[in-house]
Design an enzyme around this catalytic site. Structure first.
Site, PDB file in Angstrom:
ATOM      1  N   LEU A 113       0.838  -1.210   0.000  1.00  0.00           N
ATOM      2  CA  LEU A 113       0.000   0.000   0.000  1.00  0.00           C
ATOM      3  C   LEU A 113       0.872   1.259   0.000  1.00  0.00           C
ATOM      4  CD1 LEU A 113      -2.912  -1.043   2.411  1.00  0.00           C
ATOM      5  CD2 LEU A 113      -2.773  -1.264  -0.076  1.00  0.00           C
ATOM      6  N   LYS A 134      13.319  -2.847 -14.401  1.00  0.00           N
ATOM      7  CA  LYS A 134      12.447  -3.940 -14.873  1.00  0.00           C
ATOM      8  C   LYS A 134      13.245  -4.922 -15.729  1.00  0.00           C
ATOM      9  CE  LYS A 134       8.503  -4.356 -14.400  1.00  0.00           C
ATOM     10  NZ  LYS A 134       7.667  -4.974 -13.322  1.00  0.00           N
ATOM     11  N   THR A 142       7.360  -5.098 -18.672  1.00  0.00           N
ATOM     12  CA  THR A 142       6.952  -3.987 -19.534  1.00  0.00           C
ATOM     13  C   THR A 142       7.680  -4.003 -20.878  1.00  0.00           C
ATOM     14  OG1 THR A 142       7.068  -1.575 -19.720  1.00  0.00           O
ATOM     15  CG2 THR A 142       8.719  -2.595 -18.327  1.00  0.00           C
ATOM     16  N   ASP A 143       7.070  -3.402 -21.874  1.00  0.00           N
ATOM     17  CA  ASP A 143       7.738  -3.286 -23.178  1.00  0.00           C
ATOM     18  C   ASP A 143       8.910  -2.296 -23.138  1.00  0.00           C
ATOM     19  OD1 ASP A 143       6.327  -0.884 -23.025  1.00  0.00           O
ATOM     20  OD2 ASP A 143       5.337  -1.086 -24.963  1.00  0.00           O
ATOM     21  N   GLU A 144       8.977  -1.479 -22.067  1.00  0.00           N
ATOM     22  CA  GLU A 144      10.046  -0.466 -22.004  1.00  0.00           C
ATOM     23  C   GLU A 144      11.433  -1.089 -21.897  1.00  0.00           C
ATOM     24  OE1 GLU A 144       9.415   2.920 -19.557  1.00  0.00           O
ATOM     25  OE2 GLU A 144       7.287   3.019 -20.014  1.00  0.00           O
ATOM     26  N   TYR A 199      13.599   3.347 -14.438  1.00  0.00           N
ATOM     27  CA  TYR A 199      12.474   2.399 -14.316  1.00  0.00           C
ATOM     28  C   TYR A 199      12.693   1.195 -15.221  1.00  0.00           C
ATOM     29  CZ  TYR A 199       7.955   0.292 -15.462  1.00  0.00           C
ATOM     30  OH  TYR A 199       6.950  -0.608 -15.729  1.00  0.00           O
TER      31      TYR A 199
HETATM   32  P1  NAD Z   1       0.896   0.700  -9.810  1.00  0.00           P
HETATM   33  O1  NAD Z   1       1.979   1.670  -9.506  1.00  0.00           O
HETATM   34  O2  NAD Z   1      -0.476   1.195 -10.086  1.00  0.00           O
HETATM   35  O3  NAD Z   1       0.751  -0.353  -8.620  1.00  0.00           O
HETATM   36  C1  NAD Z   1       1.866  -0.932  -8.007  1.00  0.00           C
HETATM   37  C2  NAD Z   1       1.372  -1.688  -6.779  1.00  0.00           C
HETATM   38  O4  NAD Z   1       2.507  -2.317  -6.166  1.00  0.00           O
HETATM   39  C3  NAD Z   1       0.743  -0.782  -5.723  1.00  0.00           C
HETATM   40  O5  NAD Z   1      -0.428  -1.385  -5.206  1.00  0.00           O
HETATM   41  C4  NAD Z   1       1.816  -0.690  -4.638  1.00  0.00           C
HETATM   42  O6  NAD Z   1       1.292  -0.495  -3.330  1.00  0.00           O
HETATM   43  C5  NAD Z   1       2.495  -2.040  -4.768  1.00  0.00           C
HETATM   44  N1  NAD Z   1       3.879  -2.019  -4.299  1.00  0.00           N
HETATM   45  C6  NAD Z   1       4.840  -1.119  -4.630  1.00  0.00           C
HETATM   46  N2  NAD Z   1       5.984  -1.397  -3.961  1.00  0.00           N
HETATM   47  C7  NAD Z   1       5.740  -2.504  -3.220  1.00  0.00           C
HETATM   48  C8  NAD Z   1       6.517  -3.285  -2.333  1.00  0.00           C
HETATM   49  N3  NAD Z   1       7.795  -2.965  -2.054  1.00  0.00           N
HETATM   50  N4  NAD Z   1       5.958  -4.376  -1.747  1.00  0.00           N
HETATM   51  C9  NAD Z   1       4.666  -4.705  -2.019  1.00  0.00           C
HETATM   52  N5  NAD Z   1       3.872  -3.987  -2.817  1.00  0.00           N
HETATM   53  C10 NAD Z   1       4.400  -2.904  -3.423  1.00  0.00           C
HETATM   54  O7  NAD Z   1       1.454  -0.167 -11.018  1.00  0.00           O
HETATM   55  P2  NAD Z   1       0.699  -0.758 -12.300  1.00  0.00           P
HETATM   56  O8  NAD Z   1       0.635   0.283 -13.332  1.00  0.00           O
HETATM   57  O9  NAD Z   1      -0.533  -1.447 -11.846  1.00  0.00           O
HETATM   58  O10 NAD Z   1       1.789  -1.836 -12.783  1.00  0.00           O
HETATM   59  C11 NAD Z   1       1.783  -3.161 -12.248  1.00  0.00           C
HETATM   60  C12 NAD Z   1       2.901  -3.953 -12.892  1.00  0.00           C
HETATM   61  O11 NAD Z   1       2.721  -3.987 -14.301  1.00  0.00           O
HETATM   62  C13 NAD Z   1       4.292  -3.352 -12.658  1.00  0.00           C
HETATM   63  O12 NAD Z   1       5.199  -4.411 -12.470  1.00  0.00           O
HETATM   64  C14 NAD Z   1       4.602  -2.605 -13.956  1.00  0.00           C
HETATM   65  O13 NAD Z   1       5.986  -2.573 -14.196  1.00  0.00           O
HETATM   66  C15 NAD Z   1       3.878  -3.496 -14.968  1.00  0.00           C
HETATM   67  N6  NAD Z   1       3.397  -2.814 -16.189  1.00  0.00           N
HETATM   68  C16 NAD Z   1       2.656  -1.687 -16.109  1.00  0.00           C
HETATM   69  C17 NAD Z   1       2.152  -1.089 -17.277  1.00  0.00           C
HETATM   70  C18 NAD Z   1       1.300   0.156 -17.242  1.00  0.00           C
HETATM   71  O14 NAD Z   1       1.007   0.724 -18.310  1.00  0.00           O
HETATM   72  N7  NAD Z   1       0.850   0.623 -16.093  1.00  0.00           N
HETATM   73  C19 NAD Z   1       2.449  -1.675 -18.522  1.00  0.00           C
HETATM   74  C20 NAD Z   1       3.247  -2.825 -18.572  1.00  0.00           C
HETATM   75  C21 NAD Z   1       3.706  -3.396 -17.377  1.00  0.00           C
HETATM   76  O1  DAU Z   2       4.995   0.959 -21.855  1.00  0.00           O
HETATM   77  C1  DAU Z   2       4.606   0.439 -20.620  1.00  0.00           C
HETATM   78  C2  DAU Z   2       4.831   1.477 -19.546  1.00  0.00           C
HETATM   79  O2  DAU Z   2       3.863   2.497 -19.747  1.00  0.00           O
HETATM   80  C3  DAU Z   2       4.737   0.902 -18.130  1.00  0.00           C
HETATM   81  O3  DAU Z   2       5.759  -0.035 -17.933  1.00  0.00           O
HETATM   82  C4  DAU Z   2       4.848   2.027 -17.084  1.00  0.00           C
HETATM   83  O4  DAU Z   2       4.654   1.486 -15.789  1.00  0.00           O
HETATM   84  C5  DAU Z   2       3.765   3.041 -17.383  1.00  0.00           C
HETATM   85  O5  DAU Z   2       3.874   4.116 -16.475  1.00  0.00           O
HETATM   86  C6  DAU Z   2       3.864   3.546 -18.819  1.00  0.00           C
HETATM   87  O6  DAU Z   2       5.053   4.360 -19.008  1.00  0.00           O
HETATM   88  P1  DAU Z   2       5.034   5.731 -19.828  1.00  0.00           P
HETATM   89  O7  DAU Z   2       6.175   6.558 -19.388  1.00  0.00           O
HETATM   90  O8  DAU Z   2       4.882   5.495 -21.272  1.00  0.00           O
HETATM   91  O9  DAU Z   2       3.615   6.327 -19.279  1.00  0.00           O
HETATM   92  P2  DAU Z   2       3.177   7.803 -18.837  1.00  0.00           P
HETATM   93  O10 DAU Z   2       1.695   7.749 -18.628  1.00  0.00           O
HETATM   94  O11 DAU Z   2       4.025   8.333 -17.731  1.00  0.00           O
HETATM   95  O12 DAU Z   2       3.484   8.666 -20.134  1.00  0.00           O
HETATM   96  C7  DAU Z   2       2.890   8.336 -21.396  1.00  0.00           C
HETATM   97  C8  DAU Z   2       3.443   9.324 -22.419  1.00  0.00           C
HETATM   98  O13 DAU Z   2       2.923  10.628 -22.134  1.00  0.00           O
HETATM   99  C9  DAU Z   2       4.960   9.469 -22.373  1.00  0.00           C
HETATM  100  O14 DAU Z   2       5.434   9.664 -23.699  1.00  0.00           O
HETATM  101  C10 DAU Z   2       5.201  10.716 -21.545  1.00  0.00           C
HETATM  102  C11 DAU Z   2       3.977  11.574 -21.872  1.00  0.00           C
HETATM  103  N1  DAU Z   2       3.500  12.455 -20.775  1.00  0.00           N
HETATM  104  C12 DAU Z   2       3.307  11.914 -19.546  1.00  0.00           C
HETATM  105  C13 DAU Z   2       2.857  12.683 -18.495  1.00  0.00           C
HETATM  106  C14 DAU Z   2       2.664  12.108 -17.112  1.00  0.00           C
HETATM  107  C15 DAU Z   2       3.227  13.791 -21.040  1.00  0.00           C
HETATM  108  O15 DAU Z   2       3.380  14.272 -22.170  1.00  0.00           O
HETATM  109  N2  DAU Z   2       2.770  14.567 -20.001  1.00  0.00           N
HETATM  110  C16 DAU Z   2       2.596  14.075 -18.735  1.00  0.00           C
HETATM  111  O16 DAU Z   2       2.198  14.865 -17.829  1.00  0.00           O
END
Ligand code: NAD
Ligand code: DAU
Length: 353
Positions: free
Chosen positions: A39, A163, A134-136, A159
């Site tokens: 959390l 990963k 992640t694809d990153e 980040y």
């Molecule tokens: P998020 O930041 O919304 O949620 C992360 C969760 O992990 C939170 O509930 C947080 O409390 C918990 N957490 C963080 N540190 C922790 C710790 N030390 N111990 C236990 N719990 C912990 O993240 P998300 O966007 O839901 O992403 C989830 C997973 O999917 C991540 O591994 C992320 O790299 C991956 N991912 C995300 C995206 C995206 O677009 N959001 C895309 C591809 C992969």
């Molecule tokens: O590709 C998967 C990833 O996508 C996940 O692994 C990450 O957890 C997730 O956060 C996301 O990463 P991005 O950096 O692509 O997402 P974000 O929403 O931060 O930004 C999306 C795009 O928008 C990026 O090119 C940066 C831009 N951006 C972002 C923010 C927050 C802006 O232009 N303005 C903003 O204020």
């Protein structure tokens, strides 16, 4: 009750984790789903209020940096499988605090696999460690080409470096100790319950409150968007049907320039709010670029679609409309988390007073 599987889902109170938990708890009543989450600012148990009373769901407040606690949970719940989502997930935060990402994303992942080794080493064949990535990790693309499962890793931000490292550790544990693993690398998710530091919920919140819409650089960076419920369904399919020790790329073939996406959000929100078309676009403000900003991500999902028969359930416009409706109807969810520590972060990130 004896459950068929006791699955430890880490990060289940976060954005994607909460959708994965909801799907598993409802679809598999003979599995017990143990949500292990620290959390942090990104974890929110209200994301799961609709299923928290179900018999096959348990929440444990815990941190993946605490190895002893993880081992205790393995014993208490006879954990058979792990779906690991817990992570620090926001690129901008990784630029200001890389160590937090190193700790949670790398050491935390290794801690979980150490506990899994201890509990499962007598017979690894009955157990699975599924790592959500992640694809990153593949880096940044030019105008052409796609990320394939065998694309060389080339992470560009703290980040994505954390990963990528965790993915390498997962493969090393499979190779060295015989742990059964799966890894999926997904593109950008959007949908209900996403923390409003990420592009789409941040823009929706700002449009609603007539605040500036901060677009980094010139807005031409490209992301490949996937509705979060479709990511959860892909994880379900890969967990159950994917081949052991394989990697699957997940993406919805929805590439958009950031500026084009922001225009779509502005126009859909104008309709929603009954404002003249074009009014919200006036809020767009180009701001300083993210350091090291990856230009383009694009997933080739052929392996997942052809081998496992997965396909996304919504088009990007349907998904965006569902997302807009959800944020519109859940203003309280948003205002609860946009108070307090999130506002401090927002002010720092966008240099506001
Ligand atoms: P998020 O930041 O919304 O949620 C992360 C969760 O992990 C939170 O509930 C947080 O409390 C918990 N957490 C963080 N540190 C922790 C710790 N030390 N111990 C236990 N719990 C912990 O993240 P998300 O966007 O839901 O992403 C989830 C997973 O999917 C991540 O591994 C992320 O790299 C991956 N991912 C995300 C995206 C995206 O677009 N959001 C895309 C591809 C992969
Ligand atoms: O590709 C998967 C990833 O996508 C996940 O692994 C990450 O957890 C997730 O956060 C996301 O990463 P991005 O950096 O692509 O997402 P974000 O929403 O931060 O930004 C999306 C795009 O928008 C990026 O090119 C940066 C831009 N951006 C972002 C923010 C927050 C802006 O232009 N303005 C903003 O204020």
């Amino acid at each position: 009750m004896n459950y068929l599987k006791n699955i430890l889902v880490t990060g289940g109170a976060g954005f994607i984790g909460s959708h994965v938990i909801r799907l598993l708890v409802k679809k598999y009543p003979d599995y017990r789903i143990v949500n292990f989450d620290a959390l942090t600012y990104a974890g929110n148990l209200s994301n799961l209020s609709d299923i928290e009373k179900m018999n096959n769901y348990v929440f444990v407040h815990g941190n993946i940096l605490e190895a002893d606690h993880i081992s205790a949970v393995f014993n208490d719940y006879d954990i058979t499988d792990i779906i690991h989502l817990a992570a620090e997930s926001h690129v901008d935060r990784s630029i200001t605090d890389p160590l937090a990402f190193l700790k949670t994303n790398i050491i935390g992942t290794v801690n979980l696999m150490q506990a899994a080794r201890k509990a499962w080493e007598k017979d690894y064949s009955k157990h699975m460690f599924y790592h959500v990535s992640t694809d990153e990790v593949y880096g940044s693309l030019g105008p052409e080409g796609y990320f394939y499962e065998d694309t060389a890793y080339d992470p560009q931000s703290p980040y994505s470096a954390s990963k990528a490292s965790s993915d390498h550790f997962v493969r090393a544990y499979a190779n060295t100790y015989g742990l059964q693993t799966k890894i999926s690398n997904c593109s950008n998710n959007y949908g209900p319950n996403q923390f409003p530091e990420k592009l789409i919920p941040l823009m929706l919140n700002n449009i609603r409150h007539s605040k500036n819409l901060p677009v980094y650089g010139d807005g031409t960076n490209i992301r490949d968007w996937l509705f979060v419920i479709d990511h959860a369904s892909a994880i379900d399919v890969i967990f159950h049907k994917g081949r052991v020790n394989e990697t699957y790329n997940i993406g919805g073939n929805n590439e958009l320039q950031n500026i084009a996406l922001v225009h779509i959000l502005c126009d859909l929100m104008d309709q929603k709010m009954g404002k003249p078309q074009g009014s919200s676009r006036e809020l767009i403000t180009f701001v300083k670029d993210r350091p090291g900003h990856d230009h383009r991500y694009a997933i080739d999902n052929t392996k997942l679609t052809t081998e496992l028969g997965w396909s996304p359930s919504v088009t990007v416009v349907e998904g965006m409309k569902k997302t807009i409706d959800w944020y519109w109807d859940n203003e309280e969810w948003l205002s609860d988390i946009t108070s307090g520590s999130y506002m401090d972060y927002y002010k720092r990130q966008y240099s506001l007073n």
